[in-house]
Motif scaffolding. Structure first.
Motif, PDB file in Angstrom:
ATOM      1  N   LEU A  30     -25.363 -50.067  30.691  1.00  0.00           N
ATOM      2  CA  LEU A  30     -26.217 -48.887  30.668  1.00  0.00           C
ATOM      3  C   LEU A  30     -26.332 -48.384  32.098  1.00  0.00           C
ATOM      4  N   ILE A  31     -25.896 -47.154  32.322  1.00  0.00           N
ATOM      5  CA  ILE A  31     -25.887 -46.583  33.663  1.00  0.00           C
ATOM      6  C   ILE A  31     -26.499 -45.189  33.642  1.00  0.00           C
ATOM      7  N   SER A  32     -26.873 -44.687  34.804  1.00  0.00           N
ATOM      8  CA  SER A  32     -27.459 -43.355  34.892  1.00  0.00           C
ATOM      9  C   SER A  32     -26.371 -42.290  34.725  1.00  0.00           C
ATOM     10  N   GLU A  33     -26.797 -41.066  34.548  1.00  0.00           N
ATOM     11  CA  GLU A  33     -25.842 -39.946  34.450  1.00  0.00           C
ATOM     12  C   GLU A  33     -24.992 -39.839  35.722  1.00  0.00           C
ATOM     13  N   ALA A  34     -25.623 -39.974  36.894  1.00  0.00           N
ATOM     14  CA  ALA A  34     -24.883 -39.893  38.156  1.00  0.00           C
ATOM     15  C   ALA A  34     -23.892 -41.053  38.276  1.00  0.00           C
TER      16      ALA A  34
ATOM     17  N   PRO B 248     -15.043 -47.587  19.966  1.00  0.00           N
ATOM     18  CA  PRO B 248     -14.586 -48.963  20.166  1.00  0.00           C
ATOM     19  C   PRO B 248     -13.278 -49.300  19.456  1.00  0.00           C
ATOM     20  N   ARG B 249     -12.905 -48.546  18.464  1.00  0.00           N
ATOM     21  CA  ARG B 249     -11.640 -48.803  17.754  1.00  0.00           C
ATOM     22  C   ARG B 249     -10.451 -48.137  18.438  1.00  0.00           C
ATOM     23  N   ARG B 250     -10.738 -47.416  19.506  1.00  0.00           N
ATOM     24  CA  ARG B 250      -9.713 -46.735  20.308  1.00  0.00           C
ATOM     25  C   ARG B 250      -8.921 -45.717  19.484  1.00  0.00           C
ATOM     26  N   GLU B 251      -9.651 -44.987  18.657  1.00  0.00           N
ATOM     27  CA  GLU B 251      -9.041 -43.941  17.836  1.00  0.00           C
ATOM     28  C   GLU B 251      -9.176 -42.557  18.459  1.00  0.00           C
ATOM     29  N   ARG B 252      -9.995 -42.439  19.529  1.00  0.00           N
ATOM     30  CA  ARG B 252     -10.227 -41.145  20.179  1.00  0.00           C
ATOM     31  C   ARG B 252      -9.899 -41.266  21.670  1.00  0.00           C
ATOM     32  N   PRO B 253      -8.602 -41.385  21.988  1.00  0.00           N
ATOM     33  CA  PRO B 253      -8.202 -41.575  23.383  1.00  0.00           C
ATOM     34  C   PRO B 253      -8.485 -40.352  24.241  1.00  0.00           C
ATOM     35  N   GLY B 254      -8.786 -40.611  25.511  1.00  0.00           N
ATOM     36  CA  GLY B 254      -8.999 -39.531  26.468  1.00  0.00           C
ATOM     37  C   GLY B 254     -10.248 -38.715  26.224  1.00  0.00           C
ATOM     38  N   GLN B 255     -11.187 -39.255  25.437  1.00  0.00           N
ATOM     39  CA  GLN B 255     -12.430 -38.546  25.134  1.00  0.00           C
ATOM     40  C   GLN B 255     -13.621 -39.435  25.480  1.00  0.00           C
ATOM     41  N   ILE B 256     -14.779 -38.808  25.660  1.00  0.00           N
ATOM     42  CA  ILE B 256     -16.029 -39.540  25.790  1.00  0.00           C
ATOM     43  C   ILE B 256     -16.870 -39.233  24.555  1.00  0.00           C
TER      44      ILE B 256
ATOM     45  N   GLY C 222     -27.412 -38.464  22.468  1.00  0.00           N
ATOM     46  CA  GLY C 222     -27.695 -37.461  23.478  1.00  0.00           C
ATOM     47  C   GLY C 222     -27.233 -37.844  24.869  1.00  0.00           C
ATOM     48  N   GLY C 223     -26.527 -38.957  24.991  1.00  0.00           N
ATOM     49  CA  GLY C 223     -25.994 -39.386  26.286  1.00  0.00           C
ATOM     50  C   GLY C 223     -24.484 -39.261  26.305  1.00  0.00           C
ATOM     51  N   ARG C 224     -23.875 -40.010  27.194  1.00  0.00           N
ATOM     52  CA  ARG C 224     -22.419 -40.054  27.267  1.00  0.00           C
ATOM     53  C   ARG C 224     -21.970 -41.507  27.309  1.00  0.00           C
ATOM     54  N   GLY C 225     -20.790 -41.746  26.771  1.00  0.00           N
ATOM     55  CA  GLY C 225     -20.253 -43.097  26.787  1.00  0.00           C
ATOM     56  C   GLY C 225     -18.756 -43.104  26.634  1.00  0.00           C
ATOM     57  N   LEU C 226     -18.161 -44.208  27.049  1.00  0.00           N
ATOM     58  CA  LEU C 226     -16.729 -44.406  26.867  1.00  0.00           C
ATOM     59  C   LEU C 226     -16.406 -45.879  26.928  1.00  0.00           C
ATOM     60  N   TYR C 227     -15.222 -46.223  26.449  1.00  0.00           N
ATOM     61  CA  TYR C 227     -14.722 -47.589  26.407  1.00  0.00           C
ATOM     62  C   TYR C 227     -13.432 -47.660  27.206  1.00  0.00           C
TER      63      TYR C 227
ATOM     64  N   ILE D  87     -19.302 -48.078  29.068  1.00  0.00           N
ATOM     65  CA  ILE D  87     -20.388 -47.517  29.867  1.00  0.00           C
ATOM     66  C   ILE D  87     -21.098 -46.475  29.016  1.00  0.00           C
ATOM     67  N   ILE D  88     -22.435 -46.515  29.052  1.00  0.00           N
ATOM     68  CA  ILE D  88     -23.255 -45.579  28.280  1.00  0.00           C
ATOM     69  C   ILE D  88     -24.423 -45.119  29.149  1.00  0.00           C
ATOM     70  N   THR D  89     -24.900 -43.919  28.865  1.00  0.00           N
ATOM     71  CA  THR D  89     -26.047 -43.401  29.609  1.00  0.00           C
ATOM     72  C   THR D  89     -27.344 -43.446  28.803  1.00  0.00           C
ATOM     73  N   ARG D  90     -27.245 -43.735  27.523  1.00  0.00           N
ATOM     74  CA  ARG D  90     -28.425 -43.883  26.659  1.00  0.00           C
ATOM     75  C   ARG D  90     -28.225 -45.098  25.766  1.00  0.00           C
ATOM     76  N   PRO D  91     -29.253 -45.923  25.583  1.00  0.00           N
ATOM     77  CA  PRO D  91     -29.127 -47.039  24.658  1.00  0.00           C
ATOM     78  C   PRO D  91     -28.918 -46.527  23.227  1.00  0.00           C
ATOM     79  N   TYR D  92     -28.166 -47.265  22.442  1.00  0.00           N
ATOM     80  CA  TYR D  92     -27.958 -46.862  21.048  1.00  0.00           C
ATOM     81  C   TYR D  92     -29.288 -46.832  20.306  1.00  0.00           C
ATOM     82  N   GLY D  93     -29.475 -45.792  19.504  1.00  0.00           N
ATOM     83  CA  GLY D  93     -30.691 -45.631  18.733  1.00  0.00           C
ATOM     84  C   GLY D  93     -31.826 -44.980  19.491  1.00  0.00           C
ATOM     85  N   SER D  94     -31.555 -44.504  20.707  1.00  0.00           N
ATOM     86  CA  SER D  94     -32.631 -43.956  21.537  1.00  0.00           C
ATOM     87  C   SER D  94     -32.784 -42.444  21.459  1.00  0.00           C
ATOM     88  N   GLY D  95     -31.836 -41.768  20.835  1.00  0.00           N
ATOM     89  CA  GLY D  95     -31.912 -40.320  20.850  1.00  0.00           C
ATOM     90  C   GLY D  95     -31.338 -39.713  19.590  1.00  0.00           C
TER      91      GLY D  95
END
Length: 132
Positions: free
Chosen positions: A66-70, A90-98, A103-108, A119-127
């Motif tokens: 869990l990291i900040s937006e910056a 997590p299944r790597r079906e959406r390559p090159g995308q976040i 309401g946050g951003r994340g990627l694997y 890396i995620i900017t919001r905990p799951y279930g928080s928004g």
């Protein structure tokens, strides 16, 4: 008594390569070697102790940060600059995308030992669910 995760061992083909890889992406420091371990400590005090093990003993695990937006912007820039493949899922079906989960951003992405990093900017279930 409160329970806190203090450390976990991360199996690696080469502990230095994997520890330095993660530290570079997340903007962290690699600590001093302690016996067979090379630590990377997060801001909440959890240490990932990287250990070199035979490749056949490595089982892919998932580590989410869990990291900040910056911090996300900086880590994402380092991932892209290094040409590291990344996925929105997590299944790597959406390559090159976040993703925009909660309401946050994340990627694997995968580390040099094929450990699954997230890396995620919001905990799951928080928004809000972006699909709603």
């Amino acid at each position: 008594m409160s329970v806190e995760l203090n450390h976990t061992i991360v199996a690696a083909k080469d502990k230095r390569e994997s520890a330095e890889f993660l530290a570079r992406i997340l903007g962290l420091e690699v600590g001093a070697e302690m016996g067979p371990f090379l630590p990377v400590q997060t801001a909440n005090g959890v240490t990932l102790d990287f250990a070199t093990v035979p490749e056949e003993h490595i089982t892919t695990q998932h580590y989410a940060f869990l990291i900040s937006e910056a911090e996300f912007d900086a880590a994402f820039a380092r991932i892209r600059q290094a040409g590291i493949p990344y996925w929105a899922d997590p299944r790597r079906e959406r390559p090159g995308q976040i993703n925009r989960n909660d309401g946050g951003r994340g990627l694997y992405f995968m580390d040099p030992s094929d450990q699954a990093m997230e890396i995620i900017t919001r905990p799951y279930g928080s928004g809000a669910d972006p699909a709603a």
